[in-house]
Write a protein that holds these residues in place. Structure first.
Motif, PDB file in Angstrom:
ATOM      1  N   ASN A  23      91.141  36.024  74.873  1.00 43.45           N
ATOM      2  CA  ASN A  23      90.889  35.913  73.422  1.00 43.45           C
ATOM      3  C   ASN A  23      89.634  35.658  72.971  1.00 43.45           C
ATOM      4  O   ASN A  23      89.021  35.911  71.855  1.00 43.45           O
ATOM      5  CB  ASN A  23      91.820  35.120  72.867  1.00 43.45           C
ATOM      6  CG  ASN A  23      91.828  33.577  73.140  1.00 43.45           C
ATOM      7  OD1 ASN A  23      90.817  33.016  73.554  1.00 43.45           O
ATOM      8  ND2 ASN A  23      92.919  32.742  73.190  1.00 43.45           N
ATOM      9  N   PHE A  24      88.745  35.232  73.839  1.00 41.30           N
ATOM     10  CA  PHE A  24      87.174  34.823  73.681  1.00 41.30           C
ATOM     11  C   PHE A  24      87.069  33.813  72.591  1.00 41.30           C
ATOM     12  O   PHE A  24      86.055  33.992  72.282  1.00 41.30           O
ATOM     13  CB  PHE A  24      86.630  36.128  73.646  1.00 41.30           C
ATOM     14  CG  PHE A  24      86.466  36.850  75.076  1.00 41.30           C
ATOM     15  CD1 PHE A  24      85.430  36.618  75.775  1.00 41.30           C
ATOM     16  CD2 PHE A  24      87.328  37.943  75.216  1.00 41.30           C
ATOM     17  CE1 PHE A  24      85.229  37.443  77.101  1.00 41.30           C
ATOM     18  CE2 PHE A  24      87.228  38.622  76.390  1.00 41.30           C
ATOM     19  CZ  PHE A  24      86.245  38.245  77.244  1.00 41.30           C
ATOM     20  N   CYS A  76      85.322  43.305  73.299  1.00 39.98           N
ATOM     21  CA  CYS A  76      85.592  43.861  72.056  1.00 39.98           C
ATOM     22  C   CYS A  76      86.908  44.092  71.456  1.00 39.98           C
ATOM     23  O   CYS A  76      87.106  43.857  70.312  1.00 39.98           O
ATOM     24  CB  CYS A  76      85.057  45.410  72.039  1.00 39.98           C
ATOM     25  SG  CYS A  76      85.242  46.374  70.695  1.00 39.98           S
ATOM     26  N   HIS A  77      87.954  43.857  72.456  1.00 41.90           N
ATOM     27  CA  HIS A  77      89.420  44.203  72.016  1.00 41.90           C
ATOM     28  C   HIS A  77      89.844  42.645  71.539  1.00 41.90           C
ATOM     29  O   HIS A  77      90.797  42.591  70.786  1.00 41.90           O
ATOM     30  CB  HIS A  77      90.312  44.272  73.279  1.00 41.90           C
ATOM     31  CG  HIS A  77      90.209  43.079  74.321  1.00 41.90           C
ATOM     32  ND1 HIS A  77      89.055  42.842  75.075  1.00 41.90           N
ATOM     33  CD2 HIS A  77      90.852  41.913  74.369  1.00 41.90           C
ATOM     34  CE1 HIS A  77      89.337  41.678  75.615  1.00 41.90           C
ATOM     35  NE2 HIS A  77      90.632  41.040  75.170  1.00 41.90           N
ATOM     36  N   ALA A  78      88.972  41.585  71.514  1.00 46.00           N
ATOM     37  CA  ALA A  78      89.272  40.441  71.089  1.00 46.00           C
ATOM     38  C   ALA A  78      88.777  40.018  69.728  1.00 46.00           C
ATOM     39  O   ALA A  78      88.389  38.927  69.286  1.00 46.00           O
ATOM     40  CB  ALA A  78      89.015  39.193  71.907  1.00 46.00           C
ATOM     41  N   LEU A  79      88.409  41.075  68.787  1.00 47.85           N
ATOM     42  CA  LEU A  79      87.734  41.126  67.416  1.00 47.85           C
ATOM     43  C   LEU A  79      88.740  40.635  66.304  1.00 47.85           C
ATOM     44  O   LEU A  79      89.082  41.614  65.496  1.00 47.85           O
ATOM     45  CB  LEU A  79      86.808  42.211  67.179  1.00 47.85           C
ATOM     46  CG  LEU A  79      85.459  42.467  67.903  1.00 47.85           C
ATOM     47  CD1 LEU A  79      84.990  43.938  67.524  1.00 47.85           C
ATOM     48  CD2 LEU A  79      84.607  41.359  67.520  1.00 47.85           C
ATOM     49  N   THR A  80      89.006  39.217  66.439  1.00 48.75           N
ATOM     50  CA  THR A  80      90.164  38.790  65.298  1.00 48.75           C
ATOM     51  C   THR A  80      89.312  38.528  64.281  1.00 48.75           C
ATOM     52  O   THR A  80      87.917  38.412  64.394  1.00 48.75           O
ATOM     53  CB  THR A  80      90.610  37.566  65.857  1.00 48.75           C
ATOM     54  OG1 THR A  80      89.617  36.527  65.997  1.00 48.75           O
ATOM     55  CG2 THR A  80      91.395  37.771  67.137  1.00 48.75           C
ATOM     56  N   ARG A  81      89.969  38.158  63.170  1.00 46.92           N
ATOM     57  CA  ARG A  81      89.106  38.051  61.999  1.00 46.92           C
ATOM     58  C   ARG A  81      88.195  36.817  62.088  1.00 46.92           C
ATOM     59  O   ARG A  81      87.009  36.799  61.714  1.00 46.92           O
ATOM     60  CB  ARG A  81      90.092  37.648  60.841  1.00 46.92           C
ATOM     61  CG  ARG A  81      89.505  37.203  59.503  1.00 46.92           C
ATOM     62  CD  ARG A  81      90.394  37.046  58.493  1.00 46.92           C
ATOM     63  NE  ARG A  81      91.222  38.218  58.119  1.00 46.92           N
ATOM     64  CZ  ARG A  81      92.311  38.262  57.083  1.00 46.92           C
ATOM     65  NH1 ARG A  81      92.384  37.332  56.505  1.00 46.92           N
ATOM     66  NH2 ARG A  81      92.955  39.421  56.894  1.00 46.92           N
TER      67      ARG A  81
END
Length: 311
Positions: A23-24, A76-81
């Motif tokens: 989730n980075f 990039c897939h972990a671009l949460t708010r």
């Protein structure tokens, strides 16, 4: 060589903070402060008046951007708010300095005037380009030619600008600036002439030496009224200064002679992009009017009869 460090909650590999869930969060938790520190250091080299020119300011902005987007195809897939917010804050900080703006200018307006798409959109484009190259390799097509790569880059750039324009259709702030620049977004971002000055940016953002701003945001004026004309029914705003204030009729006449009668900001911006003469006419108008407003503000601040809020 490869540097690998093991922490309590994850792994540091090639500059990326990895964790079991990918989730980075740890990566962005460390990246955000590092970007802010770099943006802060560079900002001290970028005064609003004088200092490096537009080219150098874009270069400094690019330094922070490169740091921010390092490893983008991986995270990039972990671009949460929350992770996007870690990118937005330093981008806004360096964009404000690039456009010579007040610190209160919004993220949307600052990035738009700086011609800098949001970094999360650019990260998605970088990830898409990486997948494209991977697909070519998996099909055994080898390295693409220079022309193919150039066409792909242009396509990626168009995709970023289109996504940015869709996002700007519903801005959370900076509405006046967005409404003026969004219709000519590609031309604004791709222009090779026309610099922004401290006073032109004030006119484009509405954040500056205007009664409404000084009253409602800066808290330096007891009212929002204009001190340069007799109209007490209209607040002193950037629109008022540009189109209606009788105190600047002479400067406005010179501007209209070059760009035409329509002084709505969208029309003014479109006209500025059309010719060097139009850009210079708007630049001259802003320098003349706002410098007078700044001098009058300093006078009010130094007067012993001024309201305490001004001092």
């Amino acid at each position: 060589g490869v540097r690998v460090g093991v922490g309590v909650t994850g792994l540091r590999y090639l500059g990326l903070e990895l964790d079991g869930r990918w989730n980075f969060r740890a990566h962005f938790a460390k990246l955000g402060p590092r970007l802010m520190a770099t943006a802060g250091s560079l900002s001290r080299l970028l005064p609003n008046v004088g200092g490096p020119d537009q080219v150098a300011r874009r270069l400094y902005m690019g330094v922070v951007r490169s740091m921010a987007l390092y490893g983008a195809p991986v995270w990039c897939h972990a671009l949460t708010r929350k992770n996007v917010a870690a990118l937005r804050r330093p981008q806004r900080a360096i964009a404000v300095r690039a456009i010579r703006g007040y610190r209160t200018v919004s993220f949307e307006a600052a990035c738009l005037l700086a011609g800098a798409p949001p970094w999360d959109l650019e990260a998605e484009a970088l990830a898409a380009d990486y997948r494209w190259r991977s697909d070519l390799r998996s099909r055994g097509e080898g390295r693409p030619g220079e022309g193919v790569v150039r066409a792909r880059r242009l396509q990626s750039r168009r995709s970023v600008l289109e996504a940015w324009s869709r996002r700007l259709a519903d801005p959370s702030a900076g509405l006046r600036t967005v409404e003026a620049v969004r219709p000519v977004l590609a031309d604004w971002v791709g222009r090779d002439r026309g610099c922004l000055t401290f006073r032109l940016t004030q006119m484009l953002t509405g954040h500056g030496c205007f009664g409404r701003y000084l009253h409602k945001i800066a808290g330096r004026e007891p009212t929002a009224q204009c001190h340069h004309c007799a109209d007490r029914d209209e607040d002193d705003t950037a629109e008022h200064t540009l189109a209606r204030c009788s105190g600047f009729d002479e400067q406005r006449a010179a501007l209209v002679a070059v760009i035409g009668e329509d002084l709505s900001l969208p029309r003014v911006v479109a006209t500025m992009l059309g010719s060097d003469a139009s850009w210079k006419a708007m630049l001259d108008f802003c320098e003349s009017t706002i410098s007078q407003k700044e001098a009058a503000e300093r006078e009010r601040e130094s007067s012993s009869l001024s309201a305490p809020i001004r001092r």
